[in-house]
Design a protein around this motif. Structure first.
Motif, PDB file in Angstrom:
ATOM      1  N   UNK A 258     -11.282  -1.176  -3.372  1.00 28.12           N
ATOM      2  CA  UNK A 258      -8.942  -0.924  -3.060  1.00 28.12           C
ATOM      3  C   UNK A 258      -9.117  -1.143  -1.375  1.00 28.12           C
ATOM      4  N   UNK A 259      -9.945  -1.663  -0.545  1.00 32.85           N
ATOM      5  CA  UNK A 259      -9.386  -1.767   0.663  1.00 32.85           C
ATOM      6  C   UNK A 259      -9.426  -2.822   0.530  1.00 32.85           C
ATOM      7  N   UNK A 260      -9.954  -3.680  -0.002  1.00 28.05           N
ATOM      8  CA  UNK A 260      -9.288  -5.142   0.152  1.00 28.05           C
ATOM      9  C   UNK A 260      -8.002  -5.750  -0.777  1.00 28.05           C
TER      10      UNK A 260
ATOM     11  N   UNK B 205       0.950  -1.487  -0.447  1.00 31.33           N
ATOM     12  CA  UNK B 205       0.097  -0.162  -0.075  1.00 31.33           C
ATOM     13  C   UNK B 205       0.743   0.697  -0.114  1.00 31.33           C
ATOM     14  N   UNK B 206       0.001   2.807  -0.613  1.00 24.37           N
ATOM     15  CA  UNK B 206       1.092   3.712   0.453  1.00 24.37           C
ATOM     16  C   UNK B 206       1.534   4.224   1.097  1.00 24.37           C
ATOM     17  N   UNK B 207       0.775   3.766   2.507  1.00 27.83           N
ATOM     18  CA  UNK B 207       1.808   3.746   3.828  1.00 27.83           C
ATOM     19  C   UNK B 207       3.157   3.913   3.282  1.00 27.83           C
TER      20      UNK B 207
ATOM     21  N   UNK C 131      -8.305  12.972   3.749  1.00 28.34           N
ATOM     22  CA  UNK C 131      -9.271  13.534   2.421  1.00 28.34           C
ATOM     23  C   UNK C 131     -10.477  13.382   3.089  1.00 28.34           C
ATOM     24  N   UNK C 132     -11.704  13.238   2.116  1.00 35.16           N
ATOM     25  CA  UNK C 132     -12.778  14.010   2.594  1.00 35.16           C
ATOM     26  C   UNK C 132     -13.682  12.950   1.808  1.00 35.16           C
TER      27      UNK C 132
ATOM     28  N   UNK D  15      -4.865   9.036   5.805  1.00 38.30           N
ATOM     29  CA  UNK D  15      -6.153   7.644   5.361  1.00 38.30           C
ATOM     30  C   UNK D  15      -6.781   7.375   5.668  1.00 38.30           C
ATOM     31  N   UNK D  16      -8.057   6.706   5.514  1.00 35.53           N
ATOM     32  CA  UNK D  16      -8.788   5.449   6.259  1.00 35.53           C
ATOM     33  C   UNK D  16      -8.344   4.000   5.486  1.00 35.53           C
TER      34      UNK D  16
END
Length: 406
Positions: free
Chosen positions: A390-392, A261-263, A321-322, A283-284
């Protein structure tokens, strides 16, 4: 423009004059009525009905669709003034032009036309009153048609100002934007290919040549001790070659971005940096792949530029993010003066714009520099479920690279 379209516009302008008179009367009554709380609902209903009539007239006669439902009293004031003045001018010109045409035809048909001398500088013409009437009427009607087109254009501009651009204008802007971003993507791909070729030529290829030369010397050396030294140097060169290959592959696309992931990918960028890089990750969930990749490359390129060109000593990366968008902002304390039209930043801008995002660079001489990108959570052509998907975990799993050199 065809004659049918011109006639429709003229009809729309004349109807606008009548509607403008109604709007002027309404404004004279509604504004004082708004001072009385009990009369405000009735004034609001009247405003809504007049706005509905205006949108219908714009669509039916002027071929202009609006995107907003509100317009307010400001639109009615400007529209009523333009409609009354423009409509009156067109209606008066139409009446006078028709009167001249009918009068000229009457004189010619009944033989009552009288000779009329026309004296011009150096020219003397004798014509008839009927011909003059026909000529004057035709010229006046042509002027009325031009005036109607001009008033119609002003009405469309006024509607764009208060009611938003029409569907055709939105489509035209979107087509122009897509054409620009498409050519920008092609240029960005070409620039990336040139950069990869330069990295391979200047780094990997040179080390490959050096490795081949060391092995060749070791193969033809008659001294076993010297051969061992050359083989040791070749081994060291091969390790550096592998490191260079890994570095080039990482600059092209880091595997950690897909796997972790990005982090984690930004953490890797911070670890490789020669100056302190602080990452605030707000980002959540993981963004969709296209957005995540764009955020990563914006952050990495900005960090690289800050170190290489601005001499920064401290870099801050903030991701926020929003409900609709995610953003990244990179700030540094370097010398500033970053050029948004430069190769690296312009390539990032094209990548962000291709996703309907916004890209800004604020870098005054002397610093500090702030580079920011704002991207929609659902990119163009994406589905609402893409953000949750995307969270998966993404396919591919974790993999490690074996070191052939031990």
């Amino acid at each position: 423009m065809s004659g049918n379209r011109a006639a429709r516009v003229l009809a729309g302008v004349v109807l606008g004059m009548a509607l403008g008179l109604v709007e002027l009367v309404f404004l004279c009554v509604a504004w004082p009525a708004c001072l009385v709380p009990a009369a405000r609902p009735a004034a609001a209903r009247g405003l809504d009905r007049l706005m509905a009539l205006e949108r219908a007239r714009l669509s039916r006669w002027l071929g202009h669709e609006t995107t907003r439902q509100d317009g307010g009293y400001g639109f009615l004031v400007a529209r009523a003034a333009l409609g009354v003045l423009g409509g009156y001018g067109c209606a008066a010109g139409l009446f006078l032009g028709g009167l001249l045409l009918l009068g000229g035809l009457w004189d010619l048909a009944w033989g009552r036309a009288e000779p009329v001398p026309v004296n011009l500088p150096g020219v003397k013409i004798v014509t008839s009153s009927g011909v003059l009437g026909l000529t004057g009427g035709a010229v006046l009607l042509a002027l009325v048609a031009l005036m109607a087109l001009a008033v119609g254009s002003l009405e469309r501009r006024l509607a764009d100002r208060f009611l938003g651009p029409g569907s055709h204008e939105l489509m035209r802007r979107r087509i122009a934007e897509l054409t620009a971003t498409r050519s920008g993507i092609v240029k960005a791909v070409d620039d990336e290919r040139r950069r990869i070729e330069r990295d391979l030529h200047d780094g990997v290829q040179q080390r490959g040549v050096a490795l081949a030369m060391l092995l060749g010397r070791a193969r033809h050396s008659p001294d076993p001790e010297r051969t061992g030294e050359l083989v040791a140097q070749a081994y060291s060169e091969s390790r550096q070659l592998l490191d260079e290959l890994r570095s080039v592959a990482w600059r092209i696309y880091p595997t950690a971005l897909d796997e972790l992931g990005l982090r984690a990918a930004l953490a890797g960028v911070a670890e490789r940096s020669s100056v302190p890089v602080t990452v605030h990750y707000g980002l959540a969930d993981r963004p969709v792949s296209e957005v995540e990749t764009a955020l990563y490359f914006v952050a990495r390129e900005a960090i690289t530029n800050a170190i290489k060109h601005a001499g920064a000593r401290d870099i801050l990366v903030v991701l926020t993010e929003d409900e609709r968008a995610v953003g990244v902002a990179i700030s540094d304390d370097g010398a500033g003066g970053a050029d948004p039209s430069g190769g690296g930043l312009s390539g990032l801008a094209r990548r962000v714009l291709a996703l309907d995002g916004e890209f800004t660079v604020h870098s005054p001489p002397g610093g500090p520099t702030k580079i920011a990108a704002l991207l929609p959570k659902i990119p163009p052509g994406g589905s609402p479920g893409a953000a949750s998907a995307a969270a998966e975990p993404r396919p591919g799993g974790s993999r490690t690279e074996a070191d052939p050199c031990g």
